[in-house]
Design a protein around this motif. Sequence first.
Motif, PDB file in Angstrom:
ATOM      1  N   MET A   1      39.691   1.744  98.584  1.00  0.00           N
ATOM      2  CA  MET A   1      40.327   1.708  96.872  1.00  0.00           C
ATOM      3  C   MET A   1      40.287   2.719  95.702  1.00  0.00           C
ATOM      4  SD  MET A   1      41.026  -1.217  94.675  1.00  0.00           S
ATOM      5  CE  MET A   1      40.740  -2.096  96.161  1.00  0.00           C
ATOM      6  N   ILE A   2      41.674   2.405  95.534  1.00  0.00           N
ATOM      7  CA  ILE A   2      41.791   4.419  94.340  1.00  0.00           C
ATOM      8  C   ILE A   2      41.235   4.098  93.123  1.00  0.00           C
ATOM      9  CG2 ILE A   2      43.583   5.906  93.334  1.00  0.00           C
ATOM     10  CD1 ILE A   2      44.970   5.641  96.201  1.00  0.00           C
ATOM     11  N   LEU A   3      40.570   4.736  92.365  1.00  0.00           N
ATOM     12  CA  LEU A   3      40.177   3.852  90.962  1.00  0.00           C
ATOM     13  C   LEU A   3      40.345   5.345  90.363  1.00  0.00           C
ATOM     14  CD1 LEU A   3      36.267   3.095  91.428  1.00  0.00           C
ATOM     15  CD2 LEU A   3      38.224   1.386  91.110  1.00  0.00           C
ATOM     16  N   THR A   4      41.239   4.980  88.508  1.00  0.00           N
ATOM     17  CA  THR A   4      41.870   6.349  87.925  1.00  0.00           C
ATOM     18  C   THR A   4      41.519   5.874  86.852  1.00  0.00           C
ATOM     19  OG1 THR A   4      44.160   7.768  88.054  1.00  0.00           O
ATOM     20  CG2 THR A   4      44.268   5.164  88.417  1.00  0.00           C
ATOM     21  N   THR A   5      41.653   6.419  85.653  1.00  0.00           N
ATOM     22  CA  THR A   5      41.183   6.507  84.466  1.00  0.00           C
ATOM     23  C   THR A   5      42.670   6.083  83.789  1.00  0.00           C
ATOM     24  OG1 THR A   5      40.908   8.787  83.903  1.00  0.00           O
ATOM     25  CG2 THR A   5      38.864   6.713  84.127  1.00  0.00           C
ATOM     26  N   THR A   6      43.724   6.677  84.437  1.00  0.00           N
ATOM     27  CA  THR A   6      45.127   6.963  84.175  1.00  0.00           C
ATOM     28  C   THR A   6      45.946   5.300  84.237  1.00  0.00           C
ATOM     29  OG1 THR A   6      46.214   7.182  86.495  1.00  0.00           O
ATOM     30  CG2 THR A   6      45.306   9.458  84.349  1.00  0.00           C
ATOM     31  N   GLU A   7      47.081   5.322  83.666  1.00  0.00           N
ATOM     32  CA  GLU A   7      47.357   4.301  84.057  1.00  0.00           C
ATOM     33  C   GLU A   7      48.756   3.868  85.036  1.00  0.00           C
ATOM     34  OE1 GLU A   7      50.016   3.985  79.978  1.00  0.00           O
ATOM     35  OE2 GLU A   7      48.494   4.669  79.211  1.00  0.00           O
ATOM     36  N   ASN A   8      48.799   5.342  85.524  1.00  0.00           N
ATOM     37  CA  ASN A   8      49.901   5.546  86.638  1.00  0.00           C
ATOM     38  C   ASN A   8      49.051   6.352  87.885  1.00  0.00           C
ATOM     39  OD1 ASN A   8      50.513   7.377  86.471  1.00  0.00           O
ATOM     40  ND2 ASN A   8      52.118   6.604  84.550  1.00  0.00           N
ATOM     41  N   ILE A   9      50.460   5.776  89.018  1.00  0.00           N
ATOM     42  CA  ILE A   9      49.277   7.650  90.706  1.00  0.00           C
ATOM     43  C   ILE A   9      50.596   7.469  90.197  1.00  0.00           C
ATOM     44  CG2 ILE A   9      48.843   6.891  92.285  1.00  0.00           C
ATOM     45  CD1 ILE A   9      46.227   4.803  91.790  1.00  0.00           C
ATOM     46  N   GLU A  92      23.592  -4.258  79.262  1.00  0.00           N
ATOM     47  CA  GLU A  92      24.440  -4.860  80.637  1.00  0.00           C
ATOM     48  C   GLU A  92      25.372  -3.573  80.549  1.00  0.00           C
ATOM     49  OE1 GLU A  92      28.235  -7.844  80.189  1.00  0.00           O
ATOM     50  OE2 GLU A  92      27.271  -7.349  78.330  1.00  0.00           O
ATOM     51  N   VAL A  93      26.126  -3.417  81.572  1.00  0.00           N
ATOM     52  CA  VAL A  93      27.105  -1.964  81.693  1.00  0.00           C
ATOM     53  C   VAL A  93      28.194  -3.103  82.899  1.00  0.00           C
ATOM     54  CG1 VAL A  93      27.577  -0.466  83.546  1.00  0.00           C
ATOM     55  CG2 VAL A  93      25.146  -0.551  82.170  1.00  0.00           C
ATOM     56  N   MET A  94      29.424  -2.255  82.261  1.00  0.00           N
ATOM     57  CA  MET A  94      30.777  -3.254  82.631  1.00  0.00           C
ATOM     58  C   MET A  94      31.744  -2.423  82.787  1.00  0.00           C
ATOM     59  SD  MET A  94      33.507  -6.268  80.842  1.00  0.00           S
ATOM     60  CE  MET A  94      31.879  -7.359  80.490  1.00  0.00           C
ATOM     61  N   ALA A  95      32.036  -2.686  83.898  1.00  0.00           N
ATOM     62  CA  ALA A  95      33.760  -1.459  84.554  1.00  0.00           C
ATOM     63  C   ALA A  95      34.429  -2.843  84.737  1.00  0.00           C
ATOM     64  CB  ALA A  95      33.094  -0.699  85.922  1.00  0.00           C
ATOM     65  N   TYR A  96      35.459  -2.248  83.979  1.00  0.00           N
ATOM     66  CA  TYR A  96      36.909  -2.943  83.402  1.00  0.00           C
ATOM     67  C   TYR A  96      38.128  -2.292  83.788  1.00  0.00           C
ATOM     68  CZ  TYR A  96      37.122  -2.204  79.370  1.00  0.00           C
ATOM     69  OH  TYR A  96      37.047  -0.808  77.625  1.00  0.00           O
ATOM     70  N   GLY A  97      39.096  -2.891  84.951  1.00  0.00           N
ATOM     71  CA  GLY A  97      40.427  -1.544  84.775  1.00  0.00           C
ATOM     72  C   GLY A  97      41.459  -3.248  84.981  1.00  0.00           C
ATOM     73  N   THR A  98      42.659  -2.257  85.539  1.00  0.00           N
ATOM     74  CA  THR A  98      43.665  -3.218  85.856  1.00  0.00           C
ATOM     75  C   THR A  98      43.767  -3.362  87.825  1.00  0.00           C
ATOM     76  OG1 THR A  98      44.910  -2.665  83.740  1.00  0.00           O
ATOM     77  CG2 THR A  98      46.779  -3.950  85.457  1.00  0.00           C
ATOM     78  N   ALA A  99      44.023  -4.376  88.106  1.00  0.00           N
ATOM     79  CA  ALA A  99      43.922  -4.396  89.480  1.00  0.00           C
ATOM     80  C   ALA A  99      45.492  -4.327  89.637  1.00  0.00           C
ATOM     81  CB  ALA A  99      43.585  -5.310  90.270  1.00  0.00           C
ATOM     82  N   VAL A 100      46.064  -2.984  90.833  1.00  0.00           N
ATOM     83  CA  VAL A 100      47.195  -3.282  91.173  1.00  0.00           C
ATOM     84  C   VAL A 100      47.070  -2.812  92.552  1.00  0.00           C
ATOM     85  CG1 VAL A 100      48.003  -1.750  88.954  1.00  0.00           C
ATOM     86  CG2 VAL A 100      47.473  -0.926  90.571  1.00  0.00           C
TER      87      VAL A 100
END
Length: 106
Positions: A1-9, A92-100
């Motif tokens: 799984m690739i995780l990134t803080t950017t909007e695209n790869i 509480e710690v939350m991680a969130y992002g957009t699955a693509v």
Amino acid sequence: MILTTTENILGYSCKTLGLVQGSTIQSKNMFKDMGSGFKSMVGGELTAYTKMMEEAREQAISRMIARAEKLDADAIICVRFNSASVMQGAAEVMAYGTAVKLEKLS
């Protein structure tokens, strides 16, 4: 799984599958809380809390990835973290992002 803080790869188009998140609430035991209380009076790093927050981030990331895998995602973009105190000595710690889903550009 690739995780990134950017909007695209770079080199891929991203098909949005949806928002994914993972969270956890962690606390330290009373004796470590007392030691941290004394440490806060004299200054310095509260190592027990640093370790607690590191563990919480890792658990939140793992849960977020599990949700993305259920969507058959290849990556999670725009990954962010949030933390909040929920009571004395617990956070509480939350991680969130957009699955693509990724598709290689030709």
